[in-house]
Design an enzyme around this catalytic site. Structure first.
Site, PDB file in Angstrom:
ATOM      1  N   THR A  67      49.178  52.395  44.112  1.00 19.95           N
ATOM      2  CA  THR A  67      48.458  52.291  42.841  1.00 19.95           C
ATOM      3  C   THR A  67      47.661  53.565  42.670  1.00 19.95           C
ATOM      4  O   THR A  67      46.841  53.910  43.535  1.00 19.95           O
ATOM      5  CB  THR A  67      47.523  51.072  42.811  1.00 19.95           C
ATOM      6  OG1 THR A  67      48.306  49.880  42.927  1.00 19.95           O
ATOM      7  CG2 THR A  67      46.746  51.022  41.508  1.00 19.95           C
ATOM      8  N   LYS A 128      54.917  49.962  36.794  1.00 21.62           N
ATOM      9  CA  LYS A 128      53.832  49.091  36.347  1.00 21.62           C
ATOM     10  C   LYS A 128      52.659  49.932  35.847  1.00 21.62           C
ATOM     11  O   LYS A 128      52.249  50.880  36.520  1.00 21.62           O
ATOM     12  CB  LYS A 128      53.380  48.164  37.479  1.00 21.62           C
ATOM     13  CG  LYS A 128      54.464  47.169  37.894  1.00 21.62           C
ATOM     14  CD  LYS A 128      53.975  46.231  38.987  1.00 21.62           C
ATOM     15  CE  LYS A 128      55.071  45.233  39.355  1.00 21.62           C
ATOM     16  NZ  LYS A 128      54.617  44.302  40.429  1.00 21.62           N
ATOM     17  N   CYS A 225      43.737  31.727  42.927  1.00 20.64           N
ATOM     18  CA  CYS A 225      43.350  31.760  44.341  1.00 20.64           C
ATOM     19  C   CYS A 225      44.294  30.942  45.227  1.00 20.64           C
ATOM     20  O   CYS A 225      44.577  31.311  46.363  1.00 20.64           O
ATOM     21  CB  CYS A 225      41.922  31.249  44.508  1.00 20.64           C
ATOM     22  SG  CYS A 225      40.694  32.179  43.569  1.00 20.64           S
ATOM     23  N   LEU A 231      45.643  40.580  51.138  1.00 22.34           N
ATOM     24  CA  LEU A 231      44.548  40.985  52.009  1.00 22.34           C
ATOM     25  C   LEU A 231      44.284  42.453  51.721  1.00 22.34           C
ATOM     26  O   LEU A 231      45.219  43.227  51.540  1.00 22.34           O
ATOM     27  CB  LEU A 231      44.909  40.808  53.486  1.00 22.34           C
ATOM     28  CG  LEU A 231      45.218  39.396  53.957  1.00 22.34           C
ATOM     29  CD1 LEU A 231      45.705  39.430  55.404  1.00 22.34           C
ATOM     30  CD2 LEU A 231      44.004  38.508  53.827  1.00 22.34           C
ATOM     31  N   ASP A 519      16.490  26.870  55.259  1.00 18.62           N
ATOM     32  CA  ASP A 519      16.306  26.604  53.833  1.00 18.62           C
ATOM     33  C   ASP A 519      17.598  26.146  53.184  1.00 18.62           C
ATOM     34  O   ASP A 519      17.600  25.255  52.333  1.00 18.62           O
ATOM     35  CB  ASP A 519      15.787  27.861  53.139  1.00 18.62           C
ATOM     36  CG  ASP A 519      15.592  27.651  51.648  1.00 18.62           C
ATOM     37  OD1 ASP A 519      14.752  26.803  51.277  1.00 18.62           O
ATOM     38  OD2 ASP A 519      16.280  28.329  50.856  1.00 18.62           O
TER      39      ASP A 519
END
Length: 549
Positions: A67, A128, A225, A231, A519
């Site tokens: 890319t 692309k 997702c 990765l 917390d």
């Protein structure tokens, strides 16, 4: 490119050619069959042709992609094709030269177009073209981009505008996939949907009679997702299992510390096991701290096959079967936890929490020089103190009359100081399970606590009245789960060069991280115990080094 630019990563922090190939070899050996070099801008790396050529020699690797912003593409593509490059993505957000210069912060539009035509000339199909659509900037060019596909073998991919540091993301600037699709159908009502591969991140369409096609990447409005098998490894060697995640694991540090292939496999498997079922919604993402997109990726690894996680993430046949027949990442995570293949410790920490179960591990890495020396106090800690630690015969923070006083360090020499501290939070079984599965309503307790620890280290002088302000050059915080005790183990390492030590910074980091875990979990259980806060080691200074037995 953010308007203010981005800080360049020091060369020493970047993965070397050999480190890239070592990681690539490991992933390919375990089933990865596609590697994409991306960025930033990979074509400015002087060894990019050599990297492609050596990747091409890896048995089992079917696709090598790149890319690029396209500015150097026409010049380098013949060499890259000869080296084995098989797929090209070109980032181009506008067809207007003046607008291009505004977006990219440099000239070069005509070079990009030359690169696109060179790719077509050399037989790449489809080429692309990635276009991030932003309202008020380029959404008026949608039809012009699609028109390119009539006579050219392009796959124009419209990407929903996503929030990253520096791009001043605003929900109003985002043009959704459905809005873009409606615009195209008004011009080309015959636009037809194409079949999707199971692991595809894009929704593809084609106008009958056109050579090319159009795709939409719907990261914000319709996440993918559940089928994502990507990765990412950043140029400085951090593994990201989700583009929108700010959690990263440094594979570079493990490599440089001498990690074996087996240890690397375990670290990678643990990171994938922490991948959430889906990323946060678009409004939550906009509030997250994440790298600028230009700094996120150098090496993207994925599989073209269905989203089965390869054997790199398991050594147990039960786990492999569970992963390959999973229906969601949450199921995958549950299977991996039960399988028990997670690493007991990260290599760099060399720290056991007496756990034989899987662990979620979070570490911060906020400095730019990533010198393994900063962890020498942990990684090389001997079984006994390295020498007697001289002690003063009186308290140093009181004057002769017993009143509080700040120590004068003006006459002390500057030395390299490193301190490591630890703490433990006993959660109980219920809270521990929720943290382990990342199911707390407040969010990811380990990630939040890690950031709190880093922030606390930097603010120590404001919290502890008589501490000197220290300009920290490095802070790192680790959190790990210990199933045998239903506990979270915390460790912090701080480094600075100056006349005073950083013990208090390390201790403050683990203490505040522990309080943050409390917390995050207090709504589930009030039977939480914070303890075992202690200094593990310190180096530098006139009083000598210290290693806790």
């Amino acid at each position: 490119m953010p308007e203010e630019g981005v800080p360049l990563t020091p060369k020493a922090d970047l993965l070397t050619t050999e480190e890239i190939l070592t990681l690539a070899r490991l992933f390919v050996k375990e089933g990865i069959d596609k590697i994409r070099l991306t960025g930033g801008e990979p074509l400015i790396r002087p060894d990019v042709v050599d990297i492609v050529a050596r990747l091409h020699q890896l048995e089992g690797l079917r696709t090598i992609g790149i890319t690029t912003n396209g500015i150097n593409l026409a010049r380098l593509l013949p060499q890259l094709q000869k080296a084995g490059l098989s797929a090209i993505n070109i980032s181009l957000d506008t067809l207007v030269p003046a607008k291009f210069e505004f977006i990219v912060r440099r000239k070069g539009f005509h070079k990009v177009m030359e690169g696109i035509h060179k790719a077509i000339e050399l037989g790449y199909s489809p080429v692309k073209v990635n276009c991030v659509v932003m309202r008020g900037l380029n959404e008026d060019e949608l039809l012009d981009f699609v028109a390119l596909t009539e006579g050219l073998p392009l796959d124009v991919r419209f990407i929903e505008y996503m929030p990253f540091d520096g791009n001043r993301w605003n929900f109003k600037k985002m043009v959704s996939y459905k809005e873009m699709l409606d615009t195209l159908r008004q011009q080309w009502p015959e636009l037809e949907k194409l079949p999707e591969e199971e692991s595809s991140t894009a929704k593809a369409f084609k106008i009958p009679g056109f050579r090319g096609q159009v795709s939409f990447i719907t990261s914000m409005s319709e996440h993918f997702c559940g089928t994502c098998n990507r990765l990412r490894i950043t140029a400085d060697g951090n593994l990201k299992v989700c583009l929108f995640g700010n959690s990263e694991v440094s594979l570079r540090d493990h490599l440089r510390a001498g990690a074996s292939e087996e240890e690397l496999r375990r670290v990678i498997g643990a990171a994938v096991g922490r991948k959430k079922r889906q990323h946060a919604g678009m409004f939550s993402i906009a509030q997250m701290k994440n790298r600028p997109m230009i700094l996120i990726e150098f090496l993207l690894l994925l599989q073209d096959s269905p989203p089965a996680i390869p054997s790199i993430f398991s050594q147990d046949p039960f786990c492999v079967q569970g992963i390959r027949h999973r229906v969601s990442f949450s199921n995958q995570k549950a299977t991996l936890w039960e399988g028990g293949w997670f690493p007991r410790t990260p290599l760099l920490a060399q720290w056991r929490l007496r756990s034989s179960c899987p662990q979620r591990h979070y570490s911060s890495h906020l400095d730019s020089d990533a010198n393994p020396k900063c962890l020498s106090a942990v990684a090389q800690a001997p079984a006994t103190p390295s020498g007697p630690l001289p002690t003063a015969d009186q308290l140093t923070h009181v004057d002769t009359e017993g009143r509080a006083a700040m120590v004068d360090v003006g006459g002390k020499p500057d030395t390299e100081r490193v301190a490591v501290a630890s703490a433990v939070v006993l959660l109980g079984s219920v809270a521990f399970k929720l943290v382990q599965e990342n199911q707390l309503k407040k969010g990811d307790a380990l990630a939040v606590a890690q950031l709190a620890g880093v922030q606390a280290a930097k603010l120590t002088s404001q919290l502890i009245p008589l501490c000197h302000h220290v300009a920290l050059s490095h802070v790192q915080v680790w959190l790990e789960l210990d199933a045998t005790r239903h506990a979270v183990g915390i460790r912090a390492s701080c480094r600075a060069r100056g006349p005073t030590g950083v013990e208090m910074e390390a201790l403050t980091a683990v203490a505040v991280a522990a309080l943050t875990v409390y917390d995050m979990c207090k709504a589930v259980s009030r039977d939480i115990v914070l303890g075992e806060i202690k200094l593990l080691s310190k180096t530098g200074g006139q009083r000598g080094d210290f290693q806790r037995t």
